[in-house]
Design a protein around this motif. Structure first.
Motif, PDB file in Angstrom:
ATOM      1  N   GLU A   1      -3.649  16.091  -7.249  1.00 39.45           N
ATOM      2  CA  GLU A   1      -2.314  16.450  -6.770  1.00 39.45           C
ATOM      3  C   GLU A   1      -1.771  15.406  -5.802  1.00 39.45           C
ATOM      4  N   THR A   2      -2.613  14.936  -4.876  1.00 39.43           N
ATOM      5  CA  THR A   2      -2.114  13.948  -3.914  1.00 39.43           C
ATOM      6  C   THR A   2      -1.911  12.587  -4.571  1.00 39.43           C
ATOM      7  N   LEU A   3      -2.694  12.281  -5.609  1.00 38.81           N
ATOM      8  CA  LEU A   3      -2.463  11.052  -6.363  1.00 38.81           C
ATOM      9  C   LEU A   3      -1.125  11.112  -7.090  1.00 38.81           C
ATOM     10  N   GLU A   4      -0.840  12.253  -7.735  1.00 41.75           N
ATOM     11  CA  GLU A   4       0.434  12.393  -8.448  1.00 41.75           C
ATOM     12  C   GLU A   4       1.623  12.277  -7.495  1.00 41.75           C
ATOM     13  N   ALA A   5       1.499  12.866  -6.306  1.00 40.74           N
ATOM     14  CA  ALA A   5       2.579  12.777  -5.322  1.00 40.74           C
ATOM     15  C   ALA A   5       2.792  11.330  -4.884  1.00 40.74           C
ATOM     16  N   ALA A   6       1.709  10.583  -4.689  1.00 42.41           N
ATOM     17  CA  ALA A   6       1.829   9.176  -4.298  1.00 42.41           C
ATOM     18  C   ALA A   6       2.438   8.353  -5.427  1.00 42.41           C
TER      19      ALA A   6
ATOM     20  N   VAL B   1       0.842  -1.197   0.000  1.00 43.38           N
ATOM     21  CA  VAL B   1       0.000   0.000   0.000  1.00 43.38           C
ATOM     22  C   VAL B   1       0.877   1.246   0.000  1.00 43.38           C
ATOM     23  N   GLN B   2       0.567   2.174  -0.885  1.00 42.25           N
ATOM     24  CA  GLN B   2       1.162   3.508  -0.841  1.00 42.25           C
ATOM     25  C   GLN B   2       0.059   4.462  -0.410  1.00 42.25           C
ATOM     26  N   PHE B   3       0.217   5.033   0.777  1.00 36.60           N
ATOM     27  CA  PHE B   3      -0.817   5.941   1.268  1.00 36.60           C
ATOM     28  C   PHE B   3      -0.673   7.313   0.616  1.00 36.60           C
ATOM     29  N   ALA B   4      -1.798   7.827   0.149  1.00 36.08           N
ATOM     30  CA  ALA B   4      -1.841   9.151  -0.461  1.00 36.08           C
ATOM     31  C   ALA B   4      -2.415  10.146   0.530  1.00 36.08           C
ATOM     32  N   ASP B   5      -1.959  11.374   0.433  1.00 33.90           N
ATOM     33  CA  ASP B   5      -2.514  12.441   1.247  1.00 33.90           C
ATOM     34  C   ASP B   5      -3.873  12.846   0.669  1.00 33.90           C
ATOM     35  N   VAL B   6      -4.584  13.713   1.385  1.00 31.23           N
ATOM     36  CA  VAL B   6      -5.927  14.120   0.994  1.00 31.23           C
ATOM     37  C   VAL B   6      -6.078  15.623   1.142  1.00 31.23           C
ATOM     38  N   ASP B   7      -7.150  16.137   0.586  1.00 28.97           N
ATOM     39  CA  ASP B   7      -7.506  17.530   0.820  1.00 28.97           C
ATOM     40  C   ASP B   7      -7.788  17.709   2.314  1.00 28.97           C
ATOM     41  N   PRO B   8      -7.180  18.688   2.972  1.00 30.53           N
ATOM     42  CA  PRO B   8      -7.344  18.813   4.427  1.00 30.53           C
ATOM     43  C   PRO B   8      -8.761  19.143   4.872  1.00 30.53           C
TER      44      PRO B   8
ATOM     45  N   HIS C   1      -2.502   5.408   7.722  1.00 25.25           N
ATOM     46  CA  HIS C   1      -1.040   5.275   7.698  1.00 25.25           C
ATOM     47  C   HIS C   1      -0.439   5.336   9.096  1.00 25.25           C
ATOM     48  N   THR C   2      -1.233   5.766  10.110  1.00 27.87           N
ATOM     49  CA  THR C   2      -0.732   5.830  11.483  1.00 27.87           C
ATOM     50  C   THR C   2      -1.062   4.571  12.284  1.00 27.87           C
ATOM     51  N   GLN C   3      -1.805   3.637  11.695  1.00 27.13           N
ATOM     52  CA  GLN C   3      -2.123   2.405  12.409  1.00 27.13           C
ATOM     53  C   GLN C   3      -0.844   1.580  12.634  1.00 27.13           C
ATOM     54  N   PRO C   4      -0.701   0.960  13.813  1.00 29.37           N
ATOM     55  CA  PRO C   4       0.551   0.261  14.139  1.00 29.37           C
ATOM     56  C   PRO C   4       1.014  -0.747  13.085  1.00 29.37           C
ATOM     57  N   TYR C   5       0.076  -1.488  12.509  1.00 28.94           N
ATOM     58  CA  TYR C   5       0.457  -2.465  11.489  1.00 28.94           C
ATOM     59  C   TYR C   5       1.177  -1.801  10.329  1.00 28.94           C
ATOM     60  N   TYR C   6       0.639  -0.691   9.857  1.00 24.21           N
ATOM     61  CA  TYR C   6       1.224  -0.019   8.698  1.00 24.21           C
ATOM     62  C   TYR C   6       2.474   0.778   9.061  1.00 24.21           C
ATOM     63  N   VAL C   7       2.555   1.273  10.283  1.00 20.71           N
ATOM     64  CA  VAL C   7       3.795   1.934  10.713  1.00 20.71           C
ATOM     65  C   VAL C   7       4.933   0.918  10.766  1.00 20.71           C
ATOM     66  N   ARG C   8       4.637  -0.277  11.277  1.00 22.03           N
ATOM     67  CA  ARG C   8       5.682  -1.321  11.309  1.00 22.03           C
ATOM     68  C   ARG C   8       6.113  -1.700   9.897  1.00 22.03           C
ATOM     69  N   ARG C   9       5.173  -1.699   8.978  1.00 22.10           N
ATOM     70  CA  ARG C   9       5.488  -2.165   7.619  1.00 22.10           C
ATOM     71  C   ARG C   9       6.183  -1.092   6.782  1.00 22.10           C
ATOM     72  N   TYR C  10       5.759   0.166   6.925  1.00 17.63           N
ATOM     73  CA  TYR C  10       6.252   1.210   6.029  1.00 17.63           C
ATOM     74  C   TYR C  10       6.966   2.353   6.745  1.00 17.63           C
ATOM     75  N   GLY C  11       6.978   2.322   8.074  1.00 18.47           N
ATOM     76  CA  GLY C  11       7.571   3.428   8.805  1.00 18.47           C
ATOM     77  C   GLY C  11       6.597   4.581   8.940  1.00 18.47           C
ATOM     78  N   ARG C  12       7.036   5.626   9.606  1.00 24.27           N
ATOM     79  CA  ARG C  12       6.180   6.789   9.815  1.00 24.27           C
ATOM     80  C   ARG C  12       6.174   7.675   8.565  1.00 24.27           C
ATOM     81  N   MET C  13       4.999   8.163   8.224  1.00 21.40           N
ATOM     82  CA  MET C  13       4.841   9.013   7.052  1.00 21.40           C
ATOM     83  C   MET C  13       4.327  10.383   7.472  1.00 21.40           C
ATOM     84  N   ASN C  14       4.662  11.387   6.694  1.00 24.80           N
ATOM     85  CA  ASN C  14       4.150  12.729   6.916  1.00 24.80           C
ATOM     86  C   ASN C  14       3.136  13.052   5.829  1.00 24.80           C
TER      87      ASN C  14
END
Length: 393
Positions: free
Chosen positions: A115-120, A100-107, A342-355
Motif C-alpha cells: 500500500e505504501t509503495l503504491e502511494a509513493a 528520492v521519493q520517500f515511502a511511508d511504512v507500516d507504523p 525524509h525529516t533530515q535537513p538535506y532532504y527537507v531542503r530538497r523536497y520540502g516537508r512531507m507527511n
C-alpha cells in the motif's frame, strides 16, 4: 554469555580464535587486497544465500551505490525508499544523480508495504526507476506483493538486506537469493550479524550485472580482452581499459578472511539470535501493552539484527531520553532505529516537508534493546527486568 553485571550494548561483534587465525593467515599471505580471499568469500556467500553471484565491496553503502549504478539509475530517475531506514539507502540514489521519493511504512513494523509503495508510485509518476525495500531489523518485507507492484510499474528492485543475513522469506528461501529482486545488498559492520570490520556484499542472479559491479568497484577497469575497444590491446600483457567511470570500492583480503571465518559460524549465529528473540518475547510479555514486539510477517523467519521494540512512552509517563538514561545507569545500552530520513535537513531542503504518518508513528515509539550472540537467556531477562523497573520508576 555476557559477564555478570557487564554493560550490555545494543549490538556487539562476536570474534573468536578462528576469526583471529583467519586474519593472521591473510596477513601472512602474499595478498592483502584483491587476492584469493575475495573470490573465496564471494563463492561461499553466494552458496550461503543460494544466489547466482556475489560481489564483495567496501561497505553496505557502496553495495547500494554499485547496485543502482549497474542497473542504470541516473539523472532524471526517481528511487522509492522507505523513510524508516539508515540514510545510506536514500543517499545511494543521490550518488547516482537520481531523486528520492520517500515511502511511508507500516507504523508497527517500520516496513515498506504494498500500500505504501503504491502511494509513493502515485506521487512519483513515470519517473520511477527503482524501489529499495528495506528488511528492517532483519524482518523481511512482503516481497511477493512489493515485487508484483514493482514489475507492473517497470521498476528495478534492490533489496536493502543490510540487516537481514540469515533471514528467510515465507517460501523458505534465503534473503539475498534474489528470487524476486534484481539485487540484494548486505553490510558487515561490527554490530551486524556477521562482520568483516567494515565491508559489504551484493548478490544477484544476473551474470552481466555481477560483471558490471565487479568492474565498477575497481575504477571501472576492464581486463577481459574480449570486451576491449582497442583490439590490439589484447596482445599487450599490461593492457586494460576503463570503458566507464568506477570507484575504489574494493574489500581487502584481510576483511574477507574475517568474513569467511564468520560465515562458517553463521548458522550458529542465526540460531542464537532466534533463541534470544524467543526469550525476549516471553520476557517482554508482562510489560504489554506498554512494551511490545510486533509479530513477524506471516510465514517469515527473521534472523534479527535489532531488537527494536515499540514503547508507549506517553502511557508510561516517561520520555524516551529519560528511559534511555535510566537504562544506561542500570547497565543496559539502547539505540533508536531510525530517525525518518525524509525529516533530515538535506532532504527537507530538497523536497520540502512531507507527511508520512506511519514513519512518524513508528519513530515515536521505537527503541532498540541489546541483541548480540554473546548474550544468553539470563541476559535477556536482565534487560526485561531492568526495563520494567525503569518504566515503573
Amino acid at each position: 554469555m555476557a559477564q555478570a553485571g557487564e554493560f550490555l550494548a545494543y549490538g556487539r561483534q562476536d570474534i573468536d580464535a578462528d576469526d583471529i587465525a583467519a586474519v593472521v593467515r591473510a596477513l601472512q599471505s602474499d595478498f592483502l587486497t584483491t587476492g584469493p580471499e575475495i573470490d573465496a568469500f564471494e563463492t561461499e556467500f553466494a552458496r550461503w544465500t543460494v544466489a547466482g553471484h556475489a560481489i564483495a565491496c567496501s561497505n553496505g553503502t557502496t553495495a547500494l551505490h554499485l547496485a543502482l549504478e549497474a542497473l542504470g539509475v541516473g539523472e532524471g530517475d526517481v528511487c522509492i525508499v522507505p523513510s524508516i531506514t539508515f540514510m545510506a539507502t536514500a543517499n545511494a540514489a543521490r550518488y547516482c544523480g537520481a531523486e528520492v521519493q520517500f515511502a511511508d511504512v507500516d507504523p508497527d513494523t517500520g516496513l515498506l508495504t504494498a500500500e505504501t509503495l503504491e502511494a509513493a508510485l502515485e506521487r512519483t509518476g513515470d519517473r520511477a526507476k527503482a524501489v529499495l525495500p528495506v528488511h528492517l531489523a532483519g524482518v523481511p518485507c512482503d516481497m511477493e506483493s512489493i515485487a508484483s507492484i514493482a514489475r507492473k510499474a517497470g521498476l528495478k528492485i534492490v533489496e536493502d538486506s543490510c540487516h537481514a543475513i540469515g533471514s528467510l522469506y515465507p517460501d523458505g528461501s534465503m534473503v539475498g537469493a534474489c528470487r524476486l529482486g534484481d539485487a540484494a545488498t548486505f553490510s558487515f559492520h561490527p554490530v551486524k550479524s556477521l562482520t568483516t570490520g567494515e565491508g559489504g556484499m551484493i548478490t544477484t542472479e544476473s551474470a552481466e550485472l555481477a560483471s558490471r559491479m565487479a568492474r565498477m568497484r575497481s575504477h571501472g577497469i576492464e581486463r577481459d580482452s574480449s570486451r576491449f575497444v582497442r583490439e590490439e590491446g589484447a596482445h599487450e600483457p599490461w593492457y586494460h581499459e576503463m570503458p566507464a567511470l568506477g570507484w575504489n570500492y574494493r574489500l581487502p583480503d584481510i576483511n574477507a578472511a574475517l568474513g569467511r571465518a564468520q560465515l562458517a559460524r553463521m548458522g550458529e549465529f542465526a540460531a542464537r539470535r532466534r533463541a534470544l528473540v524467543s526469550a525476549y518475547r516471553k520476557g517482554l510479555a508482562p510489560l504489554a501493552p506498554l512494551v511490545r514486539l510486533p509479530d513477524d510477517p506471516a510465514g517469515s523467519d527473521p534472523c534479527r539484527h535489532l531488537m527494536n521494540v515499540l514503547i508507549d512512552f506517553d502511557a508510561a509517563g516517561i520520555s524516551r531520553p529519560s528511559l534511555m538514561h535510566a537504562l544506561k545507569a542500570r547497565g543496559i545500552g539502547t539505540q533508536v532505529h531510525y530517525i525518518p530520513v525524509h525529516t533530515q535537513p538535506y532532504y527537507v531542503r530538497r523536497y520540502g516537508r512531507m507527511n508520512l504518518p506511519g514513519a512518524q508513528a513508528h519513530y515515536a515509539r521505537t527503541l532498540s534493546l541489546p541483541l548480540f550472540t554473546r548474550m544468553d537467556e539470563a541476559d535477556v531477562m536482565r534487560v526485561c527486568d531492568e526495563l520494567g523497573a525503569a518504566l515503573r520508576a
